[in-house]
Design an enzyme around this catalytic site. Structure first.
Site, PDB file in Angstrom:
ATOM      1  N   ASP A  78      13.258 -34.531  -4.291  1.00 23.33           N
ATOM      2  CA  ASP A  78      13.257 -33.081  -4.529  1.00 23.33           C
ATOM      3  C   ASP A  78      11.868 -32.626  -4.957  1.00 23.33           C
ATOM      4  O   ASP A  78      11.601 -32.472  -6.144  1.00 23.33           O
ATOM      5  CB  ASP A  78      14.302 -32.742  -5.605  1.00 23.33           C
ATOM      6  CG  ASP A  78      14.287 -31.265  -5.955  1.00 23.33           C
ATOM      7  OD1 ASP A  78      13.683 -30.475  -5.197  1.00 23.33           O
ATOM      8  OD2 ASP A  78      14.880 -30.898  -6.988  1.00 23.33           O
ATOM      9  N   LYS A  80      10.788 -29.859  -3.517  1.00 24.44           N
ATOM     10  CA  LYS A  80      10.910 -28.440  -3.113  1.00 24.44           C
ATOM     11  C   LYS A  80       9.708 -28.016  -2.284  1.00 24.44           C
ATOM     12  O   LYS A  80       8.957 -27.104  -2.630  1.00 24.44           O
ATOM     13  CB  LYS A  80      11.096 -27.548  -4.329  1.00 24.44           C
ATOM     14  CG  LYS A  80      12.400 -27.824  -5.065  1.00 24.44           C
ATOM     15  CD  LYS A  80      12.751 -26.769  -6.078  1.00 24.44           C
ATOM     16  CE  LYS A  80      14.036 -27.120  -6.783  1.00 24.44           C
ATOM     17  NZ  LYS A  80      13.974 -28.319  -7.627  1.00 24.44           N
ATOM     18  N   LEU A  81       9.549 -28.702  -1.157  1.00 27.95           N
ATOM     19  CA  LEU A  81       8.389 -28.478  -0.302  1.00 27.95           C
ATOM     20  C   LEU A  81       8.361 -27.029   0.189  1.00 27.95           C
ATOM     21  O   LEU A  81       9.389 -26.483   0.583  1.00 27.95           O
ATOM     22  CB  LEU A  81       8.430 -29.453   0.880  1.00 27.95           C
ATOM     23  CG  LEU A  81       8.491 -30.932   0.481  1.00 27.95           C
ATOM     24  CD1 LEU A  81       8.739 -31.822   1.682  1.00 27.95           C
ATOM     25  CD2 LEU A  81       7.195 -31.330  -0.220  1.00 27.95           C
ATOM     26  N   PRO A 184      23.468 -27.369  -7.895  1.00 29.49           N
ATOM     27  CA  PRO A 184      22.998 -27.696  -9.240  1.00 29.49           C
ATOM     28  C   PRO A 184      23.378 -26.597 -10.237  1.00 29.49           C
ATOM     29  O   PRO A 184      23.686 -25.475  -9.826  1.00 29.49           O
ATOM     30  CB  PRO A 184      21.475 -27.719  -9.056  1.00 29.49           C
ATOM     31  CG  PRO A 184      21.220 -26.693  -7.996  1.00 29.49           C
ATOM     32  CD  PRO A 184      22.452 -26.637  -7.119  1.00 29.49           C
ATOM     33  N   GLY A 194      33.257 -29.054 -11.406  1.00 28.92           N
ATOM     34  CA  GLY A 194      34.354 -28.736 -10.490  1.00 28.92           C
ATOM     35  C   GLY A 194      34.300 -27.314  -9.951  1.00 28.92           C
ATOM     36  O   GLY A 194      34.867 -27.024  -8.901  1.00 28.92           O
ATOM     37  N   ARG A 208      20.944 -33.404 -17.022  1.00 22.54           N
ATOM     38  CA  ARG A 208      20.965 -33.679 -18.462  1.00 22.54           C
ATOM     39  C   ARG A 208      22.343 -33.932 -19.060  1.00 22.54           C
ATOM     40  O   ARG A 208      22.462 -34.723 -20.005  1.00 22.54           O
ATOM     41  CB  ARG A 208      20.275 -32.527 -19.217  1.00 22.54           C
ATOM     42  CG  ARG A 208      18.789 -32.491 -18.971  1.00 22.54           C
ATOM     43  CD  ARG A 208      18.213 -31.145 -19.321  1.00 22.54           C
ATOM     44  NE  ARG A 208      18.677 -30.098 -18.407  1.00 22.54           N
ATOM     45  CZ  ARG A 208      18.381 -28.808 -18.523  1.00 22.54           C
ATOM     46  NH1 ARG A 208      17.616 -28.405 -19.517  1.00 22.54           N
ATOM     47  NH2 ARG A 208      18.825 -27.924 -17.639  1.00 22.54           N
TER      48      ARG A 208
END
Ligand code: O7M
Length: 232
Positions: A78, A80-81, A184, A194, A208
């Protein structure tokens, strides 16, 4: 479409992608993440490593982590190009040589036309960020354009914030059942485990809440239980 991520997810009955960004102060990051994955690797389908991991473990540390666990974990880079196509392609090519299965890029540059990245018999799955878990009204105002662009590029899937069930539903509507939606924002950012899956996402990205938990395994078991088992 990523058959490897679906396959691992079905074998482990897990819809979790673990984000390894955090490590406790004073702990060697590589050591910490390696022992964490030895402990909970059977509960996660994927692992996401980004700039925090690259800057603390270095390129060789990241390569070592990927090599050690890639037998049954799907690794996503990741970074994030967001750049011109030639640069994105050359970074993605190096990401593939490091052993990653997938990479995340931003869609908003709208700079790409063909981005297939292969080496030997392997190819890199690409995921575009369609909607973020922060309150980014700029991107959300262009959600349909970003999703149409992801579809035109034939990406493996998109990232949509777990706190945006409407955007998840829209992504599913526009991209169909084959595209993977990774969400995310679960746990530390306040979304209940969920919730994103219930809105139509395939995977929840969790960092985290697990990595900084005093009992990562118990926390992950709870999250995995909150998901319907993968139906693929
Ligand atoms: O669970 P956390 O909050 O500790 O970590 C969330 C992870 O998801 C972290 O790696 C972020 O970079 C990532 N993420 C977001 O939190 N929000 C987004 O909108 C997008 C991402 C992401 O993964 O983009 C690819």
């Amino acid at each position: 479409m990523s058959s490897r991520l679906r396959k691992i997810s079905a074998e482990k009955r897990s819809r979790v992608v673990l984000a390894l960004d955090y490590h406790p102060h004073g702990r060697d990051p590589l050591d910490f993440w390696s022992s964490l994955l030895s402990d909970v690797g059977d509960l996660v389908a994927g692992v996401k490593l980004g700039l925090p991991a690259l800057l603390s473990a270095g390129v060789e540390g990241v390569r070592e982590l990927v090599e050690s666990f890639s037998g049954d974990v799907y690794f996503i880079a990741d970074f994030k190009l967001a750049d011109i196509e030639d640069i994105v392609r050359s970074v993605a090519q190096r990401v593939l040589s490091l052993g990653f299965d997938g990479a995340i890029l931003h869609l908003f540059p709208l700079c790409y036309s063909r981005l297939s990245v292969r080496e030997g018999g392997r190819s890199l799955d690409l995921y575009g960020v369609a909607s973020m878990s922060c309150s980014s009204t700029l991107m959300d105002a262009h959600l349909d354009e970003l999703l149409d662009y992801a579809a035109r590029l034939g990406l493996a899937g998109v990232v949509v914030g777990a706190n945006k069930p409407g955007a998840i539903r829209r992504a599913r509507e526009k991209l169909g059942p084959q595209a993977l939606i990774l969400s995310p924002g679960v746990g530390a950012q306040g979304v209940e485990p969920g919730a994103a899956i219930a809105a139509g996402a395939d995977f929840e990205i969790v960092g985290r809440a697990v990595v900084a938990s005093p009992s990562p395994r118990a926390t992950l078991e709870k999250i995995v239980k909150s998901h319907p088992p993968p139906g693929w």
